[in-house]
Design a protein around this motif. Structure first.
Motif, PDB file in Angstrom:
ATOM      1  N   ARG A 118       0.830  -1.206   0.000  1.00  0.00           N
ATOM      2  CA  ARG A 118       0.000   0.000   0.000  1.00  0.00           C
ATOM      3  C   ARG A 118       0.865   1.257   0.000  1.00  0.00           C
ATOM      4  N   GLY A 119       1.889   1.277   0.838  1.00  0.00           N
ATOM      5  CA  GLY A 119       2.752   2.444   0.917  1.00  0.00           C
ATOM      6  C   GLY A 119       3.454   2.741  -0.390  1.00  0.00           C
ATOM      7  N   LEU A 120       3.959   1.691  -1.054  1.00  0.00           N
ATOM      8  CA  LEU A 120       4.624   1.884  -2.341  1.00  0.00           C
ATOM      9  C   LEU A 120       3.645   2.427  -3.375  1.00  0.00           C
ATOM     10  N   ILE A 121       2.438   1.890  -3.393  1.00  0.00           N
ATOM     11  CA  ILE A 121       1.434   2.329  -4.359  1.00  0.00           C
ATOM     12  C   ILE A 121       1.010   3.765  -4.108  1.00  0.00           C
ATOM     13  N   VAL A 122       0.820   4.120  -2.859  1.00  0.00           N
ATOM     14  CA  VAL A 122       0.413   5.488  -2.542  1.00  0.00           C
ATOM     15  C   VAL A 122       1.519   6.470  -2.912  1.00  0.00           C
ATOM     16  N   ASN A 123       2.762   6.073  -2.715  1.00  0.00           N
ATOM     17  CA  ASN A 123       3.884   6.944  -3.085  1.00  0.00           C
ATOM     18  C   ASN A 123       4.051   7.070  -4.588  1.00  0.00           C
ATOM     19  N   CYS A 124       3.702   6.030  -5.314  1.00  0.00           N
ATOM     20  CA  CYS A 124       3.835   6.041  -6.776  1.00  0.00           C
ATOM     21  C   CYS A 124       2.698   5.228  -7.387  1.00  0.00           C
ATOM     22  N   PRO A 125       1.507   5.806  -7.488  1.00  0.00           N
ATOM     23  CA  PRO A 125       0.353   5.052  -7.995  1.00  0.00           C
ATOM     24  C   PRO A 125       0.560   4.454  -9.380  1.00  0.00           C
ATOM     25  N   ASN A 126       1.407   5.085 -10.194  1.00  0.00           N
ATOM     26  CA  ASN A 126       1.623   4.570 -11.549  1.00  0.00           C
ATOM     27  C   ASN A 126       2.307   3.209 -11.565  1.00  0.00           C
ATOM     28  N   ILE A 127       2.829   2.785 -10.420  1.00  0.00           N
ATOM     29  CA  ILE A 127       3.424   1.451 -10.370  1.00  0.00           C
ATOM     30  C   ILE A 127       2.368   0.388 -10.679  1.00  0.00           C
ATOM     31  N   LEU A 128       1.106   0.700 -10.398  1.00  0.00           N
ATOM     32  CA  LEU A 128       0.017  -0.240 -10.686  1.00  0.00           C
ATOM     33  C   LEU A 128      -0.142  -0.492 -12.177  1.00  0.00           C
ATOM     34  N   LEU A 129       0.282   0.460 -12.985  1.00  0.00           N
ATOM     35  CA  LEU A 129       0.106   0.356 -14.434  1.00  0.00           C
ATOM     36  C   LEU A 129       1.367  -0.137 -15.132  1.00  0.00           C
ATOM     37  N   SER A 130       2.384  -0.489 -14.364  1.00  0.00           N
ATOM     38  CA  SER A 130       3.640  -0.958 -14.953  1.00  0.00           C
ATOM     39  C   SER A 130       3.548  -2.427 -15.341  1.00  0.00           C
ATOM     40  N   ASP A 131       4.270  -2.784 -16.377  1.00  0.00           N
ATOM     41  CA  ASP A 131       4.326  -4.162 -16.828  1.00  0.00           C
ATOM     42  C   ASP A 131       5.340  -4.932 -15.981  1.00  0.00           C
ATOM     43  N   VAL A 132       4.898  -6.014 -15.391  1.00  0.00           N
ATOM     44  CA  VAL A 132       5.779  -6.783 -14.515  1.00  0.00           C
ATOM     45  C   VAL A 132       6.951  -7.367 -15.290  1.00  0.00           C
ATOM     46  N   GLU A 133       6.664  -7.964 -16.441  1.00  0.00           N
ATOM     47  CA  GLU A 133       7.708  -8.657 -17.196  1.00  0.00           C
ATOM     48  C   GLU A 133       8.736  -7.708 -17.795  1.00  0.00           C
ATOM     49  N   TYR A 134       8.287  -6.553 -18.277  1.00  0.00           N
ATOM     50  CA  TYR A 134       9.191  -5.675 -19.011  1.00  0.00           C
ATOM     51  C   TYR A 134       9.726  -4.501 -18.192  1.00  0.00           C
ATOM     52  N   CYS A 135       9.149  -4.258 -17.028  1.00  0.00           N
ATOM     53  CA  CYS A 135       9.639  -3.144 -16.209  1.00  0.00           C
ATOM     54  C   CYS A 135       9.977  -3.566 -14.787  1.00  0.00           C
ATOM     55  N   LEU A 136       8.977  -3.983 -14.032  1.00  0.00           N
ATOM     56  CA  LEU A 136       9.179  -4.198 -12.599  1.00  0.00           C
ATOM     57  C   LEU A 136      10.186  -5.293 -12.295  1.00  0.00           C
ATOM     58  N   ARG A 137      10.038  -6.450 -12.935  1.00  0.00           N
ATOM     59  CA  ARG A 137      10.942  -7.557 -12.631  1.00  0.00           C
ATOM     60  C   ARG A 137      12.386  -7.278 -13.063  1.00  0.00           C
ATOM     61  N   PRO A 138      12.638  -6.828 -14.299  1.00  0.00           N
ATOM     62  CA  PRO A 138      14.025  -6.512 -14.682  1.00  0.00           C
ATOM     63  C   PRO A 138      14.646  -5.442 -13.799  1.00  0.00           C
ATOM     64  N   THR A 139      13.861  -4.454 -13.410  1.00  0.00           N
ATOM     65  CA  THR A 139      14.380  -3.400 -12.540  1.00  0.00           C
ATOM     66  C   THR A 139      14.770  -3.959 -11.180  1.00  0.00           C
ATOM     67  N   LEU A 140      13.916  -4.795 -10.617  1.00  0.00           N
ATOM     68  CA  LEU A 140      14.228  -5.392  -9.315  1.00  0.00           C
ATOM     69  C   LEU A 140      15.497  -6.225  -9.390  1.00  0.00           C
ATOM     70  N   VAL A 141      15.638  -7.028 -10.436  1.00  0.00           N
ATOM     71  CA  VAL A 141      16.837  -7.852 -10.606  1.00  0.00           C
ATOM     72  C   VAL A 141      18.080  -6.967 -10.690  1.00  0.00           C
ATOM     73  N   TYR A 142      18.017  -5.918 -11.481  1.00  0.00           N
ATOM     74  CA  TYR A 142      19.168  -5.023 -11.654  1.00  0.00           C
ATOM     75  C   TYR A 142      19.535  -4.334 -10.346  1.00  0.00           C
ATOM     76  N   LEU A 143      18.545  -3.860  -9.629  1.00  0.00           N
ATOM     77  CA  LEU A 143      18.815  -3.182  -8.361  1.00  0.00           C
ATOM     78  C   LEU A 143      19.447  -4.123  -7.347  1.00  0.00           C
ATOM     79  N   LYS A 144      18.984  -5.367  -7.333  1.00  0.00           N
ATOM     80  CA  LYS A 144      19.590  -6.340  -6.424  1.00  0.00           C
ATOM     81  C   LYS A 144      21.025  -6.646  -6.823  1.00  0.00           C
ATOM     82  N   GLU A 145      21.299  -6.685  -8.126  1.00  0.00           N
ATOM     83  CA  GLU A 145      22.672  -6.909  -8.596  1.00  0.00           C
ATOM     84  C   GLU A 145      23.592  -5.791  -8.136  1.00  0.00           C
ATOM     85  N   LEU A 146      23.068  -4.567  -8.030  1.00  0.00           N
ATOM     86  CA  LEU A 146      23.860  -3.437  -7.555  1.00  0.00           C
ATOM     87  C   LEU A 146      24.018  -3.431  -6.038  1.00  0.00           C
TER      88      LEU A 146
END
Length: 271
Positions: A118-146
């Motif tokens: 809820r907190g993440l969504i309220v801070n950035c509601p557009n995250i709800l409209l992001s594509d998991v496969e092409y945006c959210l998941r690759p970004t999470l993987v990259y951030l963890k690699e860093l």
């Protein structure tokens, strides 16, 4: 879809009266039309002016969207913000079930609790409209690699960074490496200051670096020790404080120059 379009599409005819003492957590569709309107209006989902109320056929879709989001932890006070920033969520043509993959991602892959999601969504509601496969998941993987950790925490920075395409993240890494940071050093900087991913290279990071080197005559090593330098305003804090001390022929560390409050800084070195 613009908020005005959603509102304009949102005219009502009264339905059957609600049963006595019927006040469920999730509003039932057999509740009276006027009560549904009052409910949605109180949340900020539709305007209070009845002239802008939605057509009768659209109301069940809007209520479904509200109930779905509430079932995922969204609070009453959050809806006005969601409507303002993502009005398409409450459009009669929007399939609210398409948000399931995002909520699954937040829970299963990011490891966020209901409250954190809820907190993440309220801070950035557009995250709800992001594509998991092409945006959210690759970004999470990259951030963890860093080496970034605790990305599930409901901060504004985490929300916006998670909703950023990998290529934009890489651009910040390329910049840091171009000015002399090793890959591991640049990764550590991003880990310590993830907000750096939200800064423009050309209008923010590069001007700050050039001012540091050419006007302040500082070395890269000092920046490596205090990369938080990039988080301060060039026009409101860095330049005024630098030129103030320059006139007094005083030189201090970057952290001392920038971390002190205005009161402490200017009382120490009076104008």
């Amino acid at each position: 879809m613009a908020a005005s379009t959603v509102i304009a599409s949102l005219h009502l005819q009264p339905l059957s009266s609600p049963p006595p003492n019927s006040r469920p957590l999730y509003l039932k569709f057999n509740t009276s039309h006027r009560e549904n309107l009052r409910y949605l209006s109180s949340l900020g989902v539709i305007p209070q002016n009845p002239r802008f109320a939605p057509p009768v056929d659209n109301l069940p879709v809007i209520l479904s969207a509200v109930n779905f989001l509430k079932s995922k932890g969204i609070s009453d006070e959050d809806f006005s913000r969601l409507v303002f920033l993502c009005p398409q969520l409450f459009s009669p043509t929007f399939d609210i079930s398409t948000l399931d993959p995002v909520f699954d991602f937040l829970t299963a892959e990011l490891g966020a609790s209901t409250a954190e999601s809820r907190g993440l969504i309220v801070n950035c509601p557009n995250i709800l409209l992001s594509d998991v496969e092409y945006c959210l998941r690759p970004t999470l993987v990259y951030l963890k690699e860093l080496g970034l950790r605790n990305l599930n925490r409901a901060s504004k920075t985490n929300a916006h960074v998670l909703n950023t395409r990998v290529e934009k993240l890489r651009a910040k890494m390329r910049f840091l490496k171009s000015i002399g940071f090793e890959h591991e050093e640049a990764a550590r900087v991003c880990g310590r200051i993830p907000a750096i991913f939200g800064y423009s290279v050309e209008s923010n990071l590069r001007p700050k670096f050039e001012f540091l080197v050419y006007d302040m005559e500082r070395e890269l090593e000092e920046l490596k020790k205090f990369p938080q330098y990039f988080g301060f305003s060039l026009g409101r804090r860095i330049k005024p404080r630098h030129w103030h001390l320059k006139k007094k022929n005083v030189r201090v560390s970057l952290s001392r120059l920038l971390m002190w409050s205005d009161e402490k800084f200017y009382s120490k070195w009076k104008p």
